[in-house]
Enzyme design. Structure first.
Site, PDB file in Angstrom:
ATOM      1  CD  GLU A  39     -52.337 -50.916  23.812  1.00 34.68           C
ATOM      2  OE1 GLU A  39     -51.563 -50.919  22.841  1.00 34.68           O
ATOM      3  OE2 GLU A  39     -51.974 -50.564  24.949  1.00 34.68           O
TER       4      GLU A  39
ATOM      5  CD  GLU B 233     -45.570 -53.242  26.129  1.00 38.11           C
ATOM      6  OE1 GLU B 233     -44.500 -52.664  25.893  1.00 38.11           O
ATOM      7  OE2 GLU B 233     -46.676 -52.651  26.106  1.00 38.11           O
TER       8      GLU B 233
ATOM      9  CE  LYS C 110     -43.507 -44.867  29.783  1.00 38.87           C
ATOM     10  NZ  LYS C 110     -44.670 -45.695  29.437  1.00 38.87           N
TER      11      LYS C 110
ATOM     12  CG  HIS D 140     -60.137 -63.539   4.777  1.00 36.93           C
ATOM     13  ND1 HIS D 140     -60.690 -63.933   3.584  1.00 36.93           N
ATOM     14  CD2 HIS D 140     -61.060 -62.733   5.349  1.00 36.93           C
ATOM     15  CE1 HIS D 140     -61.884 -63.369   3.427  1.00 36.93           C
ATOM     16  NE2 HIS D 140     -62.120 -62.638   4.503  1.00 36.93           N
TER      17      HIS D 140
ATOM     18  CG  ASN E  81     -58.972 -34.492  42.543  1.00 34.22           C
ATOM     19  OD1 ASN E  81     -59.188 -34.027  41.427  1.00 34.22           O
ATOM     20  ND2 ASN E  81     -58.074 -35.445  42.775  1.00 34.22           N
ATOM     21  N   GLY E  82     -62.077 -34.148  41.224  1.00 36.81           N
ATOM     22  CA  GLY E  82     -62.769 -35.101  40.351  1.00 36.81           C
ATOM     23  C   GLY E  82     -64.095 -34.540  39.865  1.00 36.81           C
TER      24      GLY E  82
ATOM     25  NE  ARG F 164     -53.639 -33.651  42.790  1.00 41.28           N
ATOM     26  CZ  ARG F 164     -53.533 -34.961  42.689  1.00 41.28           C
ATOM     27  NH1 ARG F 164     -52.337 -35.517  42.759  1.00 41.28           N
ATOM     28  NH2 ARG F 164     -54.575 -35.727  42.525  1.00 41.28           N
TER      29      ARG F 164
ATOM     30  CB  CYS G  11     -58.595 -30.243  42.459  1.00 37.07           C
ATOM     31  SG  CYS G  11     -59.743 -29.718  41.189  1.00 37.07           S
TER      32      CYS G  11
ATOM     33  CD1 TRP H 238     -58.298 -28.451  35.196  1.00 38.03           C
ATOM     34  CD2 TRP H 238     -56.121 -28.720  35.505  1.00 38.03           C
ATOM     35  NE1 TRP H 238     -57.735 -28.542  33.968  1.00 38.03           N
ATOM     36  CE2 TRP H 238     -56.402 -28.715  34.118  1.00 38.03           C
ATOM     37  CE3 TRP H 238     -54.807 -28.874  35.932  1.00 38.03           C
ATOM     38  CZ2 TRP H 238     -55.400 -28.873  33.162  1.00 38.03           C
ATOM     39  CZ3 TRP H 238     -53.821 -29.033  34.978  1.00 38.03           C
ATOM     40  CH2 TRP H 238     -54.117 -29.026  33.613  1.00 38.03           C
TER      41      TRP H 238
ATOM     42  CE  LYS I  14     -49.638 -52.158  26.800  1.00 40.11           C
ATOM     43  NZ  LYS I  14     -49.638 -50.792  26.337  1.00 40.11           N
TER      44      LYS I  14
HETATM   45  O1  M6R Z   1     -43.299 -42.468  23.758  1.00 35.28           O
HETATM   46  P1  M6R Z   1     -44.127 -43.005  22.629  1.00 35.28           P
HETATM   47  O2  M6R Z   1     -45.575 -42.949  22.892  1.00 35.28           O
HETATM   48  O3  M6R Z   1     -43.794 -42.371  21.314  1.00 35.28           O
HETATM   49  O4  M6R Z   1     -43.734 -44.530  22.527  1.00 35.28           O
HETATM   50  C1  M6R Z   1     -44.265 -45.336  21.517  1.00 35.28           C
HETATM   51  C2  M6R Z   1     -44.039 -46.781  21.818  1.00 35.28           C
HETATM   52  O5  M6R Z   1     -42.669 -47.039  21.999  1.00 35.28           O
HETATM   53  C3  M6R Z   1     -44.795 -47.222  23.070  1.00 35.28           C
HETATM   54  O6  M6R Z   1     -46.160 -46.952  22.978  1.00 35.28           O
HETATM   55  C4  M6R Z   1     -44.607 -48.725  23.302  1.00 35.28           C
HETATM   56  O7  M6R Z   1     -45.252 -49.441  22.286  1.00 35.28           O
HETATM   57  C5  M6R Z   1     -45.114 -49.125  24.672  1.00 35.28           C
HETATM   58  N1  M6R Z   1     -44.119 -49.899  25.356  1.00 35.28           N
HETATM   59  C6  M6R Z   1     -46.367 -49.917  24.606  1.00 35.28           C
HETATM   60  O8  M6R Z   1     -46.838 -50.282  25.857  1.00 35.28           O
END
Ligand code: M6R
Length: 608
Positions: free
Chosen positions: A480, A487, A603, A503, A98-99, A27, A2, A74, A484
């Site tokens: 993940e 990267e 991105k 293994h 909000n929330g 929102r 909201c 919302w 993270k």
């Molecule tokens: O836009 P998308 O969710 O399809 O992108 C997929 C991946 O490129 C994305 O999740 C990428 O692995 C990120 N940089 C991870 O943090």
């Protein structure tokens, strides 16, 4: 989600409030309302639907108060009608919110025993009544709010004005953002800089737990312990509002911290909090009960969200799930029986491999359902139906809030599938939905471990290699965590299923390689503890991410133990995503890396 706006002004403020609400309509636009104070008298106008309905009401019956609050809603608790619209008011005050107030049922029950009467189905009214109750006990407004705030659980932002108090507004932030604006003899409250932009160019962002006392000529900000604190003021530049880092050094930090709010908004869109059941905001062109299988494809973090959902769909809906990284699926020439479901997960909705997989599945006669964050994207346009993740713009290349919102949507879909297939009872659905409603609050709690994680990150930054381990849904989360970390810090990191350790990867264990184990106290906890013993026996240094019960029962020496709040095992991966994001973030910051734009990445990956 909201929108909130407040003005402690010198001239009638209703028109300015409506203008600010217009910028907050993104929102929510289920209903809107304004309350103002004129010579100490509270008055309000509210209307169901879009802001223009409120404008009509205000033109018929203007408000002329010079201090006021406004809200665009919302709906989370209660129908989007005028009765449930904000501001909520008593004879003493008006409040906008909000929330989600998670413990509203127990607070309402308490207040009813004290003779307080309720008019709406909202959680917000409980806040109005609780502060009013405290005022009736003789507390002045500021004290009444101060004793009420610690009693509220959940992720929320609030704004109050009080009868007879022409120079007082109170704002409070707990998991949902709130900014203060400074003007010439006026002060302002707003959900974001965008709302306040035309009113002032000088704002301060409240931090989690802060509450602020606004008067015409002053703003006092208190932290959650009631201490007076200083929050830096920022000059905001026109045009900078959409990509605004707030008080944060990096977008990634802001996006991690936004999660309690955005996940709250997403789940409010997919569940009926009052009834404790999933209500999908979309019409599915298929029935889950007719499906023999689901095929999921995605890339990177979105793929890992899909992998977690495989556990959910199989466990809750007893439906077999195949999952591939899209770059493999698109060329695998997988046979697909027409009429089944192909599910795609993507933040951008533009990822080339995922899009190609979507087109393949579509040509194979699948129902195409995409979980996407950008509703205007190519994938959204080419799908039969989309489930929006509603995470808002994600700027940091490392996906954080989009991931946890993807998980929220995927869990809602798995619950809906379980109900449709008769494999999930109404009682079990309610238990999981109630747990899901608690997630934003638990994420706020998880964020409070940031300082410990920041210190730990210095140790991790010395490593050349890091191993992440987990079982069950903590296994994709381990993948993940490794993704993270690598990267944005460029440290080599691997994620493994804890049971696979012996293994092969156990050969890597030595004192130089931290082993990060994600192990909430769930049905496989003891198995994971055995795997940790194997690491410890070989001199490995363990960082354990667990919950309160897990920390008590793990019974072995670790380099560090990060203790998360207890969460229902089904929703635990959404909560446990927070520490792995924070660890990657602080490690990369400590190493001086470009956190928001790591090398070689983009991105949106629109090439193969
Ligand atoms: O836009 P998308 O969710 O399809 O992108 C997929 C991946 O490129 C994305 O999740 C990428 O692995 C990120 N940089 C991870 O943090």
């Amino acid at each position: 989600m909201c929108g909130i706006v407040g003005i402690v002004g010198n001239e009638p403020v209703a028109e300015q409030i409506v203008e600010a609400l217009r910028r907050l309509e993104y929102r929510g636009y289920d209903s809107a309302g304004v309350a103002t104070l004129e010579n100490g008298q509270l008055d309000r106008r509210r209307a169901e639907g879009k802001l223009r309905n409120l404008e009509v009401k205000l033109s018929q019956a203007p408000l002329s108060g010079v201090i006021g609050i406004g809200h665009t809603r919302w709906a989370t608790h209660g129908k989007p009608n005028e009765t449930n619209a904000h501001p909520h008011a008593t004879d003493r005050l008006a409040v906008v919110h909000n929330g989600i107030i998670e413990n509203f049922r127990e607070l309402k029950a308490f207040l009813e025993t004290k003779g307080m009467r309720f008019e709406t189905e909202t959680d917000t009214e409980v806040v109005a009544q609780l502060v009013t109750y405290e005022m009736r006990q003789g507390r002045p407004p500021i004290e009444a709010v101060a004793v009420t705030l610690p009693r509220l659980r959940g992720a929320f932002a609030l704004g109050f004005i009080f009868s007879g108090e022409d120079d007082l507004m109170i704002g409070a932030r707990h998991g949902a953002p709130l900014a203060i604006g400074y003007g010439d003899g006026e002060t302002y409250l707003g959900s974001d800089a965008l709302a306040l932009a035309p009113l002032t160019d000088e704002i301060a962002y409240l931090e989690d737990g802060d509450w602020a006392i606004l008067r015409h000529k002053s703003v006092d900000i208190h932290d959650e312990n009631g201490q007076l604190v200083h929050r830096p003021r920022h000059k905001i530049l026109s045009g900078s509002f959409i990509a605004d880092k707030g008080n944060y050094r990096h977008f990634m930090a802001k996006e991690i911290h936004e999660q309690p709010e955005v996940v709250g908004r997403t789940l409010a869109h997919y569940v009926n909090c009052t009834a404790g059941r999933v209500e999908l905001p979309i019409d599915l062109p298929f029935d889950f009960k007719d499906l023999k299988r689901i095929s999921i494809s995605a890339c990177g973090t979105a793929y890992l969200a899909g992998l977690i959902s495989k556990y959910w769909f199989e466990r809750l809906a007893r439906i077999p799930v195949e999952i591939d990284v899209a770059s493999e699926f698109r060329y695998r020439e997988a046979p697909m029986e027409p009429g089944e479901l192909a599910l795609f997960v993507s933040q951008s909705g533009e990822t080339a491999d995922t899009l190609a997989s979507l087109r393949y599945a579509s040509a194979e006669g699948q129902h195409v359902l995409s979980v996407v964050n950008v509703p205007t994207s190519t994938m959204a346009r080419e799908s039969d139906v989309i489930a929006s993740t509603l995470a808002g713009v994600e700027v940091g290349v490392a996906s954080t809030k989009a991931f946890t919102c993807q998980l929220t949507v995927l869990l809602a879909l798995a619950i809906a599938a379980g109900r449709a297939r008769g494999t999930l009872s109404a009682e079990d659905e309610k238990t999981i939905v109630d747990a899901l409603i608690g997630v934003p609050g638990l994420m706020s709690e998880a964020i409070k471990r940031e300082h410990q994680i920041e210190i730990l990150a210095r140790e991790v930054s010395k490593a050349k290699d890091v191993l992440y381990l987990g079982r069950g849904t903590s296994y994709p989360l381990a993948l993940e965590g490794a993704l993270k970390l690598k990267e944005i810090s460029y440290i080599h990191a691997e994620g493994y299923a804890a049971g696979e350790l012996k293994h092969g990867p156990i050969a890597l264990i030595d004192e130089a390689m931290p082993v990060i184990v994600i192990a909430p106290h769930d049905s496989v906890f003891e198995k994971t503890v055995s795997n940790m013993q194997e690491v410890a026996a070989r001199g490995g240094r363990i960082i354990l991410i667990t919950d309160e019960k897990g920390a008590l029962e793990a019974g072995l020496d670790t380099m560090a133990t990060i203790v998360m709040p207890m969460a229902h095992p089904i929703v635990a991966p959404i909560v446990h995503a927070v520490p792995i994001q924070l660890l990657a973030y602080h490690t990369a910051v400590f190493m001086g890396k470009d956190v928001d734009q790591p090398r070689n990445l983009a991105k949106s990956v629109t090439v193969e």
